[in-house]
Design an enzyme around this catalytic site. Sequence first.
Site, PDB file in Angstrom:
ATOM      1  CG  ASP A 114      -1.938  -1.026   1.207  1.00 50.58           C
ATOM      2  OD1 ASP A 114      -2.722  -1.092   2.149  1.00 50.58           O
ATOM      3  OD2 ASP A 114      -1.961  -1.797   0.233  1.00 50.58           O
TER       4      ASP A 114
ATOM      5  CD  GLU B  36       6.747  -1.198  -2.863  1.00 50.52           C
ATOM      6  OE1 GLU B  36       5.928  -2.100  -2.634  1.00 50.52           O
ATOM      7  OE2 GLU B  36       7.859  -1.395  -3.352  1.00 50.52           O
TER       8      GLU B  36
ATOM      9  CG  ASP C 212      -0.844   5.045  -0.124  1.00 51.71           C
ATOM     10  OD1 ASP C 212      -1.813   4.885  -0.887  1.00 51.71           O
ATOM     11  OD2 ASP C 212      -0.838   4.660   1.061  1.00 51.71           O
TER      12      ASP C 212
ATOM     13  CB  SER D  54     -11.078   6.181  -1.211  1.00 50.02           C
ATOM     14  OG  SER D  54      -9.943   5.609  -0.694  1.00 50.02           O
ATOM     15  CG  LEU D  55     -10.796   7.271   4.621  1.00 48.71           C
ATOM     16  CD1 LEU D  55     -10.487   6.340   5.780  1.00 48.71           C
ATOM     17  CD2 LEU D  55     -11.337   8.598   5.128  1.00 48.71           C
TER      18      LEU D  55
ATOM     19  CD  GLU E 109     -14.776   5.761  13.265  1.00 51.15           C
ATOM     20  OE1 GLU E 109     -14.645   5.083  12.226  1.00 51.15           O
ATOM     21  OE2 GLU E 109     -15.687   6.579  13.432  1.00 51.15           O
TER      22      GLU E 109
ATOM     23  CE  LYS F 245      -7.672   3.113   5.763  1.00 49.99           C
ATOM     24  NZ  LYS F 245      -7.414   1.869   5.083  1.00 49.99           N
TER      25      LYS F 245
ATOM     26  CG  ASP G 261      -5.794  -4.343   5.911  1.00 44.05           C
ATOM     27  OD1 ASP G 261      -6.378  -3.816   4.936  1.00 44.05           O
ATOM     28  OD2 ASP G 261      -4.646  -4.818   5.831  1.00 44.05           O
TER      29      ASP G 261
ATOM     30  NE  ARG H  91     -14.409   2.939  -1.617  1.00 44.16           N
ATOM     31  CZ  ARG H  91     -13.588   3.113  -2.635  1.00 44.16           C
ATOM     32  NH1 ARG H  91     -13.035   2.088  -3.209  1.00 44.16           N
ATOM     33  NH2 ARG H  91     -13.323   4.328  -3.086  1.00 44.16           N
TER      34      ARG H  91
ATOM     35  CE1 TYR I 162     -15.670   1.303   8.433  1.00 44.60           C
ATOM     36  CE2 TYR I 162     -16.851   3.081   7.352  1.00 44.60           C
ATOM     37  CZ  TYR I 162     -16.039   1.968   7.285  1.00 44.60           C
ATOM     38  OH  TYR I 162     -15.598   1.522   6.076  1.00 44.60           O
TER      39      TYR I 162
ATOM     40  CE  LYS J  10     -14.504   7.664   9.950  1.00 39.73           C
ATOM     41  NZ  LYS J  10     -15.465   6.591  10.090  1.00 39.73           N
TER      42      LYS J  10
ATOM     43  CE  LYS K 287      -3.282   3.109   4.843  1.00 38.50           C
ATOM     44  NZ  LYS K 287      -2.646   2.527   3.690  1.00 38.50           N
TER      45      LYS K 287
ATOM     46  CB  CYS L 167      21.028 -25.604 -11.704  1.00 45.24           C
ATOM     47  SG  CYS L 167      19.305 -25.970 -11.351  1.00 45.24           S
TER      48      CYS L 167
ATOM     49  CB  CYS M 268      19.241 -29.922 -13.557  1.00 48.17           C
ATOM     50  SG  CYS M 268      19.953 -28.413 -14.216  1.00 48.17           S
TER      51      CYS M 268
ATOM     52  CB  CYS N 220      19.558 -23.247 -14.260  1.00 50.60           C
ATOM     53  SG  CYS N 220      19.698 -24.867 -15.001  1.00 50.60           S
TER      54      CYS N 220
ATOM     55  CB  CYS O 179      16.596 -26.987 -15.627  1.00 47.94           C
ATOM     56  SG  CYS O 179      16.458 -26.944 -13.844  1.00 47.94           S
TER      57      CYS O 179
HETATM   58  S1  IVH Z   1     -14.564   5.962   6.848  1.00 51.67           S
HETATM   59  C1  IVH Z   1     -15.830   9.001   3.964  1.00 51.67           C
HETATM   60  N1  IVH Z   1     -13.712   4.489   8.861  1.00 51.67           N
HETATM   61  O1  IVH Z   1     -10.761   2.270   4.612  1.00 51.67           O
HETATM   62  C2  IVH Z   1     -15.253   8.040   4.906  1.00 51.67           C
HETATM   63  N2  IVH Z   1     -13.212   3.769   6.657  1.00 51.67           N
HETATM   64  O2  IVH Z   1      -8.939   3.582   2.739  1.00 51.67           O
HETATM   65  C3  IVH Z   1     -14.910   6.774   4.282  1.00 51.67           C
HETATM   66  N3  IVH Z   1     -11.973   1.655   6.545  1.00 51.67           N
HETATM   67  O3  IVH Z   1     -13.037   2.647   1.983  1.00 51.67           O
HETATM   68  C4  IVH Z   1     -14.581   5.648   5.119  1.00 51.67           C
HETATM   69  N4  IVH Z   1     -11.858   1.292   8.711  1.00 51.67           N
HETATM   70  O4  IVH Z   1     -13.361   0.595   3.539  1.00 51.67           O
HETATM   71  C5  IVH Z   1     -13.763   4.630   7.510  1.00 51.67           C
HETATM   72  N5  IVH Z   1     -13.049   3.273  10.721  1.00 51.67           N
HETATM   73  C6  IVH Z   1     -13.103   3.406   9.398  1.00 51.67           C
HETATM   74  C7  IVH Z   1     -12.527   2.473   8.528  1.00 51.67           C
HETATM   75  C8  IVH Z   1     -12.595   2.692   7.146  1.00 51.67           C
HETATM   76  C9  IVH Z   1     -11.548   0.829   7.518  1.00 51.67           C
HETATM   77  C10 IVH Z   1     -11.786   1.439   5.088  1.00 51.67           C
HETATM   78  C11 IVH Z   1     -12.997   1.756   4.246  1.00 51.67           C
HETATM   79  C12 IVH Z   1     -12.525   2.801   3.259  1.00 51.67           C
HETATM   80  C13 IVH Z   1     -11.041   2.590   3.274  1.00 51.67           C
HETATM   81  C14 IVH Z   1     -10.308   3.824   2.827  1.00 51.67           C
END
Ligand code: IVH
Length: 667
Positions: free
Chosen positions: A37, A39, A41, A86-87, A117, A119, A121, A140, A226, A289, A313, A407, A410, A425, A430
């Site tokens: 992730d 790399e 990003d 997404s975030l 909160e 995150k 996985d 999603r 959430y 948030k 992260k 090798c 072989c 090799c 082989c």
């Molecule tokens: S909030 C607009 N809260 O992470 C807010 N997402 O990388 C959108 N995820 O697509 C999401 N834990 O699937 C939110 N506590 C959490 C989360 C969370 C995991 C996931 C979610 C999102 C992705 C974004």
Amino acid sequence: MVSSHLTQIKKKIRKLREDITYHEKKYYVDNDPQISDYEFDQLIKKLQSLEKKYPQLITPESPTQRVGEEPLEGFPSVTHRVPMLSLDNCYNSGELREFESRVKKVLSDEDVKYVVELKIDGLGVSVLYRNGNFYQAVTRGDGIRGDDITSNVKTIKSLPLTIPEKKEVEVRGEIFLPFQSFEAINRLKKQNKETLFANPRNAAAGSIRLLDPREVAKRNLDIFLYTIFIEQKELDSQWQNLKVLKKLGFKTNPFSRLCSSIEEVISVYERFRSERENLDYDVDGIVIKVNATYQQKHLGKTSKFPRWAISFKFPARQGTTQVKNIRVQVGRTGALTPVAELKPVKISGITISRATLHNEEEIKRKDIRIGDTVLVERSGDVIPKIVSVMKEKRTGKEKKFEFPSTCPVCHAAAFRPEGEAVSRCTNPSCPAKLKQSLLHFASRRAMNIEGLGESLVEQLLSSGLVKEIPDIYFLKPDELSSLERMGDKSSKNLLQEIIKSRQCGLGRLIFAMGIRHVGERTAHILASHFKSIDRLEKASKEELTSIPDIGPKVAESIVFTFKQPEHIKLLRGLKQAGLRFDYKKEKTGAHNILKEKTFVLTGALENFSREEAIRVIESLGGKVTSSLSSKTDYLLVGESPGSKLSKAKELGTSILSEEEFLSLINK
Ligand code: IVH
């Protein structure tokens, strides 16, 4: 001068977009990530910064300008009423403070509270309740449209089937697999000699896409919610969101905190970071948030992310252990790759017992010796690697590793060309190369022959049933069922898979041949350009390099490969085996008689197991989904059908008995 600089930038941007698009598909569509992730990003950040500098080069197709990716195939697709964003990510407290400055700037220094909160996985999902009842669950997907996975999500025991709220309610959260269940699934896979899931997220993704909900139910998936939207009712904060969710009976994560300042957020981050090791599920960071709904609205969103939330992260996961041995593996190109065998160590829930060492130079550069204590890192989904050696722990008993000059399989000479890092090799026949080539040939992204895994390939080679790749197309049922662990049923399934692979198309076939430097993407580019293998075979280096995206190194490798006697023999063998090398024909033909037809199955069939029926439909170009919708073409009905039969009648879907189905496919 100026224009040539701009041309360079354009090229860079184009390359980044292609790489990102490729990795997005791998990650979001195929659930088969190729890089970590972090790399990924970095690629996005690079592209964003170039586009910021040269806004005239932004195009609507750029991955920065859209929300996500295409939905998966196999389940009906549904449009989200509110896009699932997404975030944005950050990796250190400095970047988090920059997020706070952006927030404060828009909110003219108002007081801001943040909800923190974990995150999780896992996989984002939206679940709809109507009249207090569970109604629909959608992945999603690309953020705009997702797949209807209702029947599968319904099996998650922590998700209520009824809630004490009659208004329409949509909740969003993350489906995940606890470590324990993940390990149990992999143990079973190991027993059955199937490929293991790399991590709990992949296992959760694989489980939620199973076509049989009964199988999904066995996987012990779980979910944390959430977000909640209630019809005609606006909640005034994220904190209240969590409270209402809990009150309605949803599972929310217990680690959420309400913080009054970004400093407090940072200290919660530190606490959660150490807490993470004690959890029985995987988390990859925290989500911050802005709490108040009116402030969230004021901040708004970009095309992809809300401006009121960000994820922070956790660093890559590391642990220390000991190198027990160093072993050299032989790849399909004959490349000798050293792998460290480690004393098993648990790094955030996953047991690591091997790490890649890449090549001889890497071992020398890091001075890795057998017996050394080393720092190992697991980052995202890639194979763990050794970060460094803890030299202060050496006892003097450590052994330097001598890289072999032959090798290990072989014993032919290994050769390392000048300027290259890898030795290979030199023996064209082989057995290790053949084994790896066959595994690559059968792999999911190549000919997709399910069931032709490592142990079977080993048996086929050692029994002499297969001496070269085309031999698999001449295997007979009784030969296969004489092998260990191969009953009549599994050999029948495998033969069906092999037959099906004959039709898989030129792009996959080119990729399956394993030409050096020709990856999946290049193979498909070549297929659509040349349309037949004969034309590709005759192509000169000049013609090849005139194709966008084909560079001189790739072109040279193709020209070279098609001159090699072993490759010429392989091609001839595959042609004799009846494989199709023509691009155009891929789209028509008798084998595609169910093309674009969507089936739903109900009840027990007499002549097929459920899996066999699915395989047959798919091999004829059709699709099988788990739930009925207006897009379903046929309901295939067996003995004791379920409620789907009456729903199909309501929808006017064509209903097929098993007999009618047989006559349709035998046409
Ligand atoms: S909030 C607009 N809260 O992470 C807010 N997402 O990388 C959108 N995820 O697509 C999401 N834990 O699937 C939110 N506590 C959490 C989360 C969370 C995991 C996931 C979610 C999102 C992705 C974004």
